[in-house]
Write a protein that holds these residues in place. Structure first.
Motif, mmCIF file in Angstrom:
data_model
loop_
_atom_site.group_PDB
_atom_site.id
_atom_site.type_symbol
_atom_site.label_atom_id
_atom_site.label_comp_id
_atom_site.label_asym_id
_atom_site.label_seq_id
_atom_site.Cartn_x
_atom_site.Cartn_y
_atom_site.Cartn_z
ATOM 1 N N LEU A 11 33.779 41.681 41.321
ATOM 2 C CA LEU A 11 34.532 40.939 40.527
ATOM 3 C C LEU A 11 35.301 40.104 41.526
ATOM 4 O O LEU A 11 36.033 40.410 42.351
ATOM 5 C CB LEU A 11 35.504 41.253 39.558
ATOM 6 C CG LEU A 11 35.260 42.013 38.346
ATOM 7 C CD1 LEU A 11 36.458 42.067 37.270
ATOM 8 C CD2 LEU A 11 34.028 41.004 37.540
ATOM 9 N N PRO A 12 35.141 38.691 41.799
ATOM 10 C CA PRO A 12 35.962 37.958 42.598
ATOM 11 C C PRO A 12 37.226 37.660 42.055
ATOM 12 O O PRO A 12 37.716 38.222 41.132
ATOM 13 C CB PRO A 12 35.166 36.692 42.648
ATOM 14 C CG PRO A 12 34.736 36.571 41.116
ATOM 15 C CD PRO A 12 34.156 37.918 40.838
ATOM 16 N N PHE A 13 38.117 37.012 42.853
ATOM 17 C CA PHE A 13 39.791 36.942 42.624
ATOM 18 C C PHE A 13 40.617 37.922 42.728
ATOM 19 O O PHE A 13 41.491 37.777 43.241
ATOM 20 C CB PHE A 13 39.738 36.608 40.878
ATOM 21 C CG PHE A 13 41.145 35.849 40.591
ATOM 22 C CD1 PHE A 13 41.411 34.508 40.945
ATOM 23 C CD2 PHE A 13 42.047 36.614 39.996
ATOM 24 C CE1 PHE A 13 42.785 33.997 40.931
ATOM 25 C CE2 PHE A 13 43.116 36.122 39.898
ATOM 26 C CZ PHE A 13 43.442 34.952 40.053
ATOM 27 N N PHE A 14 40.081 39.168 42.579
ATOM 28 C CA PHE A 14 40.826 40.537 42.722
ATOM 29 C C PHE A 14 40.694 41.128 44.115
ATOM 30 O O PHE A 14 39.841 40.856 44.519
ATOM 31 C CB PHE A 14 40.547 41.686 41.602
ATOM 32 C CG PHE A 14 40.558 41.164 40.044
ATOM 33 C CD1 PHE A 14 41.839 40.777 39.612
ATOM 34 C CD2 PHE A 14 39.402 40.656 39.270
ATOM 35 C CE1 PHE A 14 42.016 40.606 38.237
ATOM 36 C CE2 PHE A 14 39.733 40.339 38.247
ATOM 37 C CZ PHE A 14 40.934 40.221 37.396
ATOM 38 N N GLU A 15 41.842 41.957 44.479
ATOM 39 C CA GLU A 15 41.876 42.598 45.798
ATOM 40 C C GLU A 15 40.362 43.440 45.833
ATOM 41 O O GLU A 15 40.437 44.287 44.982
ATOM 42 C CB GLU A 15 42.912 43.337 46.060
ATOM 43 C CG GLU A 15 43.039 43.713 47.289
ATOM 44 C CD GLU A 15 44.716 44.465 47.645
ATOM 45 O OE1 GLU A 15 45.611 43.878 47.250
ATOM 46 O OE2 GLU A 15 44.710 45.599 47.959
ATOM 47 N N LEU A 16 39.609 43.235 46.821
ATOM 48 C CA LEU A 16 38.665 44.124 46.947
ATOM 49 C C LEU A 16 39.220 45.636 47.712
ATOM 50 O O LEU A 16 39.663 45.532 48.640
ATOM 51 C CB LEU A 16 37.419 43.417 47.997
ATOM 52 C CG LEU A 16 36.408 44.122 48.247
ATOM 53 C CD1 LEU A 16 35.415 44.288 46.883
ATOM 54 C CD2 LEU A 16 35.255 43.421 49.377
ATOM 55 N N GLY A 24 37.576 29.150 36.048
ATOM 56 C CA GLY A 24 37.522 28.085 37.135
ATOM 57 C C GLY A 24 38.997 27.753 37.450
ATOM 58 O O GLY A 24 39.089 27.742 38.495
ATOM 59 N N THR A 25 39.960 27.706 36.521
ATOM 60 C CA THR A 25 41.317 27.523 36.879
ATOM 61 C C THR A 25 42.119 28.675 37.813
ATOM 62 O O THR A 25 42.717 28.424 38.721
ATOM 63 C CB THR A 25 42.171 27.365 35.635
ATOM 64 O OG1 THR A 25 41.728 26.393 34.895
ATOM 65 C CG2 THR A 25 43.685 27.035 35.845
ATOM 66 N N ALA A 26 41.468 29.887 37.442
ATOM 67 C CA ALA A 26 42.040 30.982 38.308
ATOM 68 C C ALA A 26 41.555 30.669 39.749
ATOM 69 O O ALA A 26 42.489 31.136 40.486
ATOM 70 C CB ALA A 26 41.529 32.349 37.639
ATOM 71 N N ARG A 27 40.503 30.285 39.846
ATOM 72 C CA ARG A 27 39.911 30.170 41.386
ATOM 73 C C ARG A 27 41.075 29.048 42.009
ATOM 74 O O ARG A 27 40.962 28.967 43.498
ATOM 75 C CB ARG A 27 38.687 29.626 41.469
ATOM 76 C CG ARG A 27 37.686 30.361 40.772
ATOM 77 C CD ARG A 27 37.467 31.651 41.619
ATOM 78 N NE ARG A 27 36.325 32.472 41.062
ATOM 79 C CZ ARG A 27 35.064 32.465 41.301
ATOM 80 N NH1 ARG A 27 34.785 31.654 42.016
ATOM 81 N NH2 ARG A 27 34.197 32.988 40.635
ATOM 82 N N VAL A 36 47.870 32.553 34.515
ATOM 83 C CA VAL A 36 47.839 33.886 33.995
ATOM 84 C C VAL A 36 46.567 34.345 33.393
ATOM 85 O O VAL A 36 46.387 35.338 32.860
ATOM 86 C CB VAL A 36 49.072 34.170 33.061
ATOM 87 C CG1 VAL A 36 50.285 33.867 33.595
ATOM 88 C CG2 VAL A 36 48.821 33.009 31.892
ATOM 89 N N GLY A 37 45.769 33.275 33.141
ATOM 90 C CA GLY A 37 44.333 33.547 32.775
ATOM 91 C C GLY A 37 44.436 33.823 31.280
ATOM 92 O O GLY A 37 45.286 33.968 30.573
ATOM 93 N N ALA A 38 43.142 33.925 30.497
ATOM 94 C CA ALA A 38 42.997 34.192 29.301
ATOM 95 C C ALA A 38 43.627 35.459 28.841
ATOM 96 O O ALA A 38 44.227 35.570 27.844
ATOM 97 C CB ALA A 38 41.452 34.002 28.865
ATOM 98 N N GLY A 60 47.279 24.850 32.056
ATOM 99 C CA GLY A 60 46.330 24.775 33.336
ATOM 100 C C GLY A 60 44.984 25.021 32.841
ATOM 101 O O GLY A 60 43.891 24.675 33.643
ATOM 102 N N CYS A 61 44.669 25.628 31.718
ATOM 103 C CA CYS A 61 43.294 25.852 31.323
ATOM 104 C C CYS A 61 42.349 24.671 31.349
ATOM 105 O O CYS A 61 42.969 23.670 30.593
ATOM 106 C CB CYS A 61 43.060 26.551 29.826
ATOM 107 S SG CYS A 61 41.729 26.728 28.945
#
Ligand code: SF4
Length: 250
Positions: free
Chosen positions: A102-107, A171-174, A180-182, A216-217
């Protein structure tokens, strides 16, 4: 049809292409690695990855706990789409399957990411726990009777398993690291419904009435498309946005 090319056939060959990289070994560059294995009847990606780790490559990193679509830990990007590996049949996505973390989260490594750290930060940001109206509740009676229809509505939103698919697809989270996301907006919607919670819409406006929250959404609706629990995310975000607009103009 050749068994190799019939994705529904048990006993056919599938190829799993995995994006491999470990931040703990920065000397190694990210690379794709392909594993070939025989597809068996009812094989899920969980089963396939477990077989690869058991028989071909014990160094492959991925996460699983419940294997039943409840814990959310096996979320990964399958052929470009975030989803749960334990609920994905290889015959539905093969015979060539590309997997990425998953992108966005710490790998953490390979297909394993740390969603927990981000979820905790999100929860603190939206104060995603019950704020009891009664500061000294009778804990033996904390489960007061609730109207069944209301309980159903809360339960519907409580089904979130915090898998992170909605954030990975967002897209916003990027663009906004504090968005805070959905999943976060769903958490707010859940407590907003709870009659035991003391917070008002004005309190929620302070928490999510900005571009890192409900404004932001961008309404791209990817969260709604990929949520493995089919939560009504677009409906909830639209509803809360209308509520927050009214408060913002008061
Ligand atoms: S809202 Fe859906 S996609 Fe997002 S974390 Fe919860 S279950 Fe996963």
């Amino acid at each position: 049809m050749n068994a190799l090319h019939d994705p529904s056939a048990g006993g056919s060959t599938i190829r799993i292409h995995v994006l491999r990289y470990s931040p703990t070994d920065p000397a190694r560059v990210p690379r794709m690695q392909t594993y070939e294995l025989e597809q068996t009847e009812g094989m899920t990606l969980f089963i396939a990855l477990s077989e690869i780790r058991e028989k071909q490559d014990p160094s492959l990193q991925f996460d699983f706990v419940c294997r039943a679509g409840i814990c959310g830990s096996c979320a990964m990007v399958v052929n470009g789409r975030p989803t749960l590996a334990c609920r994905t049949l290889t015959k539905n996505v093969g015979p060539d399957i590309t997997l990425a973390p998953l992108p966005f989260f710490e790998l953490i490594g390979d297909l394993s990411v740390d969603t927990g750290k981000w979820m905790r930060g999100m929860s603190e940001r939206v104060r995603g726990w019950l704020h009891m109206k009664d500061p000294n509740p009778d804990l033996s009676r904390i489960e007061e009777r609730m109207d069944p229809d209301l309980a159903d509505k809360i339960y519907e939103l409580d089904r979130c398993i915090e898998c992170g698919c909605c954030v990975a697809a967002c897209g916003t989270a990027r663009m906004r690291m504090d968005f805070v996301g959905a999943v976060g907006l769903n958490r707010v919607a859940r407590f907003r419904l709870d009659p035991r919670d003391m917070r008002t819409d004005a309190d929620y406006y302070d928490l999510i009435g900005d571009d890192d929250g409900v404004f932001g959404c961008m309404s791209l609706l990817a969260c709604h498309d990929v949520c493995p629990k089919n939560l009504p995310l677009a409906t909830q975000i639209g509803f809360m946005r209308r509520k927050m607009v009214r408060i913002g103009f008061k």
